[in-house]
Design an enzyme around this catalytic site. Structure first.
Site, PDB file in Angstrom:
ATOM      1  N   TYR A 160     -26.259 121.584  65.148  1.00 14.15           N
ATOM      2  CA  TYR A 160     -25.625 121.180  63.897  1.00 14.15           C
ATOM      3  C   TYR A 160     -25.774 122.301  62.882  1.00 14.15           C
ATOM      4  O   TYR A 160     -26.888 122.785  62.638  1.00 14.15           O
ATOM      5  CB  TYR A 160     -26.232 119.893  63.329  1.00 14.15           C
TER       6      TYR A 160
ATOM      7  N   ARG B 165     -15.566 120.682  61.187  1.00 16.31           N
ATOM      8  CA  ARG B 165     -15.175 119.725  60.157  1.00 16.31           C
ATOM      9  C   ARG B 165     -14.500 120.334  58.938  1.00 16.31           C
ATOM     10  O   ARG B 165     -14.261 119.655  57.948  1.00 16.31           O
ATOM     11  CB  ARG B 165     -16.412 118.945  59.696  1.00 16.31           C
TER      12      ARG B 165
ATOM     13  N   LYS C 163     -19.824 122.548  59.699  1.00 17.30           N
ATOM     14  CA  LYS C 163     -19.045 122.314  58.483  1.00 17.30           C
ATOM     15  C   LYS C 163     -19.551 123.222  57.364  1.00 17.30           C
ATOM     16  O   LYS C 163     -20.751 123.486  57.250  1.00 17.30           O
ATOM     17  CB  LYS C 163     -19.081 120.843  58.043  1.00 17.30           C
TER      18      LYS C 163
ATOM     19  N   HIS D 178     -25.224 124.897  72.380  1.00 11.90           N
ATOM     20  CA  HIS D 178     -25.424 123.561  72.943  1.00 11.90           C
ATOM     21  C   HIS D 178     -26.019 122.607  71.906  1.00 11.90           C
ATOM     22  O   HIS D 178     -27.104 122.859  71.375  1.00 11.90           O
ATOM     23  CB  HIS D 178     -26.389 123.602  74.142  1.00 11.90           C
TER      24      HIS D 178
END
Length: 267
Positions: free
Chosen positions: A177, A144, A162, A174
């Site tokens: 985040y 992002r 991000k 896998h």
């Protein structure tokens, strides 16, 4: 305990310049965007070569020395993180090519894909983002912006990243985040690991390390994981977590925010 050199071996780190003059490791988070943008400017804008602007890449291409090849190549596969990806151009094997498969999306041109890297179908990039040599960006990854990825890393299937750093050899293979986080060298995130970065209540973070207590007044603060730290599958680090070198997190563990000394075992 909480300086960059406490958590990372910076002598040969790809992004060691980023940490210069930083006393408290989380202050590096504020530097990621500008450092990444400068690095992309210096290394070159792969996104511009691929006409980044939101369109799905229609054909698989090989990137080699500033040129885009959409034919006359042969791909024999192999693990790029181990330098085993074999690419032939016009019948000659080359060792400094990157491969971007059809179906990848570059939403702008502020992205650099280094030689030896591989981008699989469905990966989506926003800039500024830098992908280092020999890194594998797998199918469906979502980067992002303000993403700094080193040598031989894995940004895995449906992994979202991000405002974060992956130092050399770090892997999030896998369903992970990474938000406002730093992964040290050879860190491995088990499948489904979430590095949460936003408190429900807007309050400062308080980290006790030794005899010192640090009050960190920032809105977003994910996890900072020292070299060699690992998480088990489906683990979650709460916002404001700092794991010392070689720390281990057991599967399905929710890690309370705070500082953990090197080689901690959290279960």
């Amino acid at each position: 305990m909480v300086s960059p050199s406490d958590l990372f071996d910076l002598e040969e780190a790809t992004f060691k310049e980023l940490f210069k003059g930083v006393d408290l490791v989380w202050d590096v988070l504020d530097r990621i965007k500008s450092f990444t943008a400068d690095l992309v400017d210096y290394a070159g804008h792969t996104g511009a070569l691929l006409r980044g602007g939101g369109e799905v890449l229609p054909r698989t291409v090989v990137l080699h020395r500033g040129r885009v090849f959409d034919c006359d190549y042969k791909l024999l596969g192999g693990d790029p993180t181990k330098g085993e990806m074999r690419v032939f151009l016009n019948g000659q094997e080359v060792t400094d090519a990157a491969v971007v498969y059809a179906g990848a999306v570059f939403l702008d041109d502020q992205v650099h894909i280094a030689p030896g890297a591989v981008v699989e179908p469905g990966a989506l990039f926003k800039g500024p983002t830098y992908i280092g040599p020999g890194t594998e960006v797998r199918q469906g990854a979502y980067l992002r912006g303000s993403c700094l990825v080193g040598v031989g890393c894995v940004v895995g299937h449906t992994t979202e990243m991000k405002s974060s750093i992956m130092m050399d050899g770090a892997k999030a293979g896998h369903f992970a985040y990474l938000g406002d986080s730093i992964l040290g060298r050879n860190v491995n995130l088990g499948a489904g690991t979430k590095l949460a970065n936003l408190k429900i209540l807007e309050r400062p973070y308080h980290l006790k390390a030794g005899d010192s207590v640090y009050h960190v007044a920032r809105r977003k603060f994910g996890a900072i994981m020292g070299d060699g730290a690992q998480t088990g599958c489906n683990s979650v680090t709460n916002p404001g977590t700092v794991l010392g070198r070689g720390s281990l997190v057991a599967p399905c563990t929710s890690v309370p925010a705070g500082y953990y000394k090197p080689k901690s075992v959290i279960r």
